[in-house]
Design an enzyme around this catalytic site. Structure first.
Site, PDB file in Angstrom:
ATOM      1  N   THR A   1     -12.957  -6.629   6.715  1.00  0.00           N
ATOM      2  CA  THR A   1     -11.583  -6.433   6.466  1.00  0.00           C
ATOM      3  C   THR A   1     -10.211  -5.896   7.608  1.00  0.00           C
ATOM      4  O   THR A   1      -9.802  -6.628   8.562  1.00  0.00           O
ATOM      5  CB  THR A   1     -11.450  -5.637   5.369  1.00  0.00           C
ATOM      6  OG1 THR A   1     -11.616  -6.425   3.777  1.00  0.00           O
ATOM      7  CG2 THR A   1      -9.215  -6.053   5.512  1.00  0.00           C
TER       8      THR A   1
ATOM      9  N   TYR B   1     -16.321   2.810   9.766  1.00  0.00           N
ATOM     10  CA  TYR B   1     -14.859   2.889   9.221  1.00  0.00           C
ATOM     11  C   TYR B   1     -13.885   2.928  10.524  1.00  0.00           C
ATOM     12  O   TYR B   1     -12.573   2.353  11.673  1.00  0.00           O
ATOM     13  CB  TYR B   1     -14.668   3.587   8.387  1.00  0.00           C
ATOM     14  CG  TYR B   1     -12.812   3.641   7.906  1.00  0.00           C
ATOM     15  CD1 TYR B   1     -12.321   2.678   8.137  1.00  0.00           C
ATOM     16  CD2 TYR B   1     -12.086   4.526   8.752  1.00  0.00           C
ATOM     17  CE1 TYR B   1     -10.785   2.403   7.928  1.00  0.00           C
ATOM     18  CE2 TYR B   1     -10.551   5.084   8.509  1.00  0.00           C
ATOM     19  CZ  TYR B   1     -10.117   3.750   8.108  1.00  0.00           C
ATOM     20  OH  TYR B   1      -8.549   3.769   8.259  1.00  0.00           O
TER      21      TYR B   1
ATOM     22  N   GLY C   1       0.973  -1.382   0.103  1.00  0.00           N
ATOM     23  CA  GLY C   1       0.044  -0.036  -0.311  1.00  0.00           C
ATOM     24  C   GLY C   1       1.144   1.302  -0.022  1.00  0.00           C
ATOM     25  O   GLY C   1       2.056   1.437   0.062  1.00  0.00           O
ATOM     26  N   PHE C   2       0.574   1.995  -0.114  1.00  0.00           N
ATOM     27  CA  PHE C   2       1.243   3.962  -0.078  1.00  0.00           C
ATOM     28  C   PHE C   2       1.986   3.835   1.276  1.00  0.00           C
ATOM     29  O   PHE C   2       3.235   3.886   1.530  1.00  0.00           O
ATOM     30  CB  PHE C   2      -0.095   4.470   0.016  1.00  0.00           C
ATOM     31  CG  PHE C   2       0.492   6.264   0.231  1.00  0.00           C
ATOM     32  CD1 PHE C   2       1.575   6.815  -0.536  1.00  0.00           C
ATOM     33  CD2 PHE C   2      -0.079   6.380   1.523  1.00  0.00           C
ATOM     34  CE1 PHE C   2       1.722   7.886   0.547  1.00  0.00           C
ATOM     35  CE2 PHE C   2      -0.175   8.434   1.235  1.00  0.00           C
ATOM     36  CZ  PHE C   2       0.850   8.839   1.105  1.00  0.00           C
ATOM     37  N   ILE C   3       1.049   3.788   2.572  1.00  0.00           N
ATOM     38  CA  ILE C   3       2.285   3.531   3.704  1.00  0.00           C
ATOM     39  C   ILE C   3       3.051   2.594   3.561  1.00  0.00           C
ATOM     40  O   ILE C   3       4.340   3.073   3.632  1.00  0.00           O
ATOM     41  CB  ILE C   3       1.387   4.390   4.731  1.00  0.00           C
ATOM     42  CG1 ILE C   3       0.425   5.409   4.927  1.00  0.00           C
ATOM     43  CG2 ILE C   3       2.459   4.572   5.943  1.00  0.00           C
ATOM     44  CD1 ILE C   3      -0.587   5.276   5.712  1.00  0.00           C
TER      45      ILE C   3
ATOM     46  N   LYS D   1     -11.989   0.498  13.006  1.00  0.00           N
ATOM     47  CA  LYS D   1     -10.815   0.841  13.731  1.00  0.00           C
ATOM     48  C   LYS D   1     -10.444   1.161  15.290  1.00  0.00           C
ATOM     49  O   LYS D   1      -9.617   0.087  15.815  1.00  0.00           O
ATOM     50  CB  LYS D   1      -9.850   2.230  12.631  1.00  0.00           C
ATOM     51  CG  LYS D   1      -9.696   1.964  11.474  1.00  0.00           C
ATOM     52  CD  LYS D   1      -8.513   0.690  10.926  1.00  0.00           C
ATOM     53  CE  LYS D   1      -7.604   0.516  11.503  1.00  0.00           C
ATOM     54  NZ  LYS D   1      -6.827  -0.632  11.175  1.00  0.00           N
TER      55      LYS D   1
ATOM     56  N   LEU E   1      -0.178  -2.692   9.250  1.00  0.00           N
ATOM     57  CA  LEU E   1      -1.014  -1.378   8.172  1.00  0.00           C
ATOM     58  C   LEU E   1      -2.401  -2.192   6.690  1.00  0.00           C
ATOM     59  O   LEU E   1      -2.460  -1.318   6.511  1.00  0.00           O
ATOM     60  CB  LEU E   1       0.072  -0.790   7.173  1.00  0.00           C
ATOM     61  CG  LEU E   1       0.696   0.066   8.430  1.00  0.00           C
ATOM     62  CD1 LEU E   1       1.851  -0.437   9.043  1.00  0.00           C
ATOM     63  CD2 LEU E   1       1.889   0.663   7.445  1.00  0.00           C
TER      64      LEU E   1
ATOM     65  N   ASP F   1       0.985  -8.726   1.183  1.00  0.00           N
ATOM     66  CA  ASP F   1      -0.609  -8.337   1.096  1.00  0.00           C
ATOM     67  C   ASP F   1      -1.626  -9.079  -0.150  1.00  0.00           C
ATOM     68  O   ASP F   1      -0.446  -9.491  -0.853  1.00  0.00           O
ATOM     69  CB  ASP F   1      -0.118  -6.935   0.439  1.00  0.00           C
ATOM     70  CG  ASP F   1      -1.191  -5.722   0.171  1.00  0.00           C
ATOM     71  OD1 ASP F   1       0.113  -4.815   0.353  1.00  0.00           O
ATOM     72  OD2 ASP F   1      -2.382  -6.055  -0.139  1.00  0.00           O
ATOM     73  N   ASN F   2      -2.424  -8.686  -0.049  1.00  0.00           N
ATOM     74  CA  ASN F   2      -3.756  -8.628  -1.122  1.00  0.00           C
ATOM     75  C   ASN F   2      -3.773  -8.364  -2.037  1.00  0.00           C
ATOM     76  O   ASN F   2      -4.046  -8.848  -3.267  1.00  0.00           O
ATOM     77  CB  ASN F   2      -4.457  -9.361  -0.645  1.00  0.00           C
ATOM     78  CG  ASN F   2      -6.065  -8.274  -0.022  1.00  0.00           C
ATOM     79  OD1 ASN F   2      -5.236  -7.117  -0.148  1.00  0.00           O
ATOM     80  ND2 ASN F   2      -7.192  -8.756   0.381  1.00  0.00           N
TER      81      ASN F   2
END
Ligand code: UDP
Length: 325
Positions: free
Chosen positions: A95, A149, A10-12, A153, A76, A31-32
């Site tokens: 997820t 969301y 991912g990005f981060i 989290k 992450l 990572d999927n």
């Protein structure tokens, strides 16, 4: 150190992988590729200290092996992005909750430190800025999918802290505020990559609502530095830290600065929230972190200001869109 990064494509995650490799650590990415992209880690393939598994983190067999082989887990992997949350809430909730449950349970099995990426979204629409880690949270009703969301989290945080308390698992929770930089995709709604792409193409910038809502944007390289400093600090274990910039900007001003810095001829258009997301969508008016805690513990502060951030994103978007020589 052998690091396992869930969501490392991912990005981060991909920026974190680069930083860990640069300081000499071994890195395994799992990572999927649901929102992550192989392109983000393509440059790391071939490095003998880099490994990757294209796999979901709920695959018990694979995760058991990967966790047993690592020294520390940077968790992450998550479904993020307000647009994705509104359009695919089942995916987001499942997820985030099932993924973290698996990572923490397997992490506890081998007693491996877990650095859990959380989000400023969990403060919800509270207007008591700047947000301190121990502040009360204010979330909207369950009929507004955006808040799922924040709740998913928050459950991740509760579970991590529960493992810390009950099973003595070393965990560190990093609440990331708006994080931006090269490689972030605008596909799931994020404002900076969207504005920059629109400006570079001289298309209108889509400001949602009245544009007076504020955010603080932090460059991903500063965020990665914060994550590493907290992961390396034993006194951070069992605790929660805000990570973000305190340079507050309205979305309208962000649009204007993006246009100016890109030298663009774009105009600004206002898009009502119900058109951008869904009827009854609730946004937060201000979002500013109190970063006293991380500053006191590890001396962290962001180095790159908003203009520097925008310049770096504009340059990376231009690079990616310019034809190959
Ligand atoms: N936003 C906008 N135009 C866009 C995308 C987002 O005006 O094309 C607004 C969005 O409504 C929010 C802010 O920009 O008020 C930040 O949005 P983003 O999705 O980047 O992050 P958030 O802070 O909402 O998680």
């Amino acid at each position: 150190m052998k690091a396992l990064i869930t969501g490392g494509a991912g990005f981060i995650g991909s920026h974190l992988a680069e930083a860990l490799l640069a300081r000499g650590d071994d890195v395994t990415v799992v990572d999927n590729l649901s929102t992550g992209q192989f392109d983000n880690i393509r440059g790391l393939v071939g490095n003998p200290r880099f490994h990757f598994a294209i796999e979901t983190i709920t695959n018990e067999t694979v995760m058991d092996r990967l966790v047993s082989e690592c020294d520390i887990i940077y968790h992450l992997a998550a479904a993020v992005g307000v647009e994705l949350i509104v359009t695919n809430p089942v995916h987001v909730i499942e997820t985030n909750i099932k993924g973290s449950e698996a990572v923490l349970r397997i992490g506890a099995r081998y007693r491996k430190k877990v650095v859990l990426a959380s989000t400023s979204e969990i403060y919800g629409k509270s207007d008591r800025v700047p947000f301190r880690e121990d502040a009360d949270r204010l979330l909207g009703p369950t009929t507004r999918s955006r808040w799922s969301y924040a709740c998913s989290k928050a459950m991740d945080e509760f579970l991590a802290l529960a493992y810390a308390k009950q099973c003595d698992l070393p965990v560190v929770i990093v609440r990331l505020f708006n994080t931006v930089g090269p490689r972030q995709t605008g596909r799931y709604g994020m404002v900076v990559p969207r504005f920059v792409r629109q400006a570079v193409r001289n298309e209108p910038l889509t400001v949602y609502g009245d544009g007076q809502q504020t955010r603080c944007f932090c460059h991903v390289s500063d965020v990665v530095r914060a994550i590493l400093a907290l992961a390396d600090e034993p006194a951070a274990e069992g605790d929660v830290f805000n990570v973000g910039s305190t340079e507050e900007v309205t979305i309208e001003a962000l649009a204007r600065r993006t246009i100016a810095l890109a030298g663009s001829s774009s105009s600004i258009v206002r898009v009502p929230y119900e058109e951008a997301y869904e009827v009854g969508f609730e946004d937060m008016r201000r979002r500013v972190p109190d970063t006293t805690k991380i500053r006191r513990l590890v001396g962290w502060e962001p180095h790159i200001d908003l203009d520097g951030i925008l310049a770096s994103v504009i340059a990376s978007v231009r690079d990616a869109t310019s034809p190959a020589p």
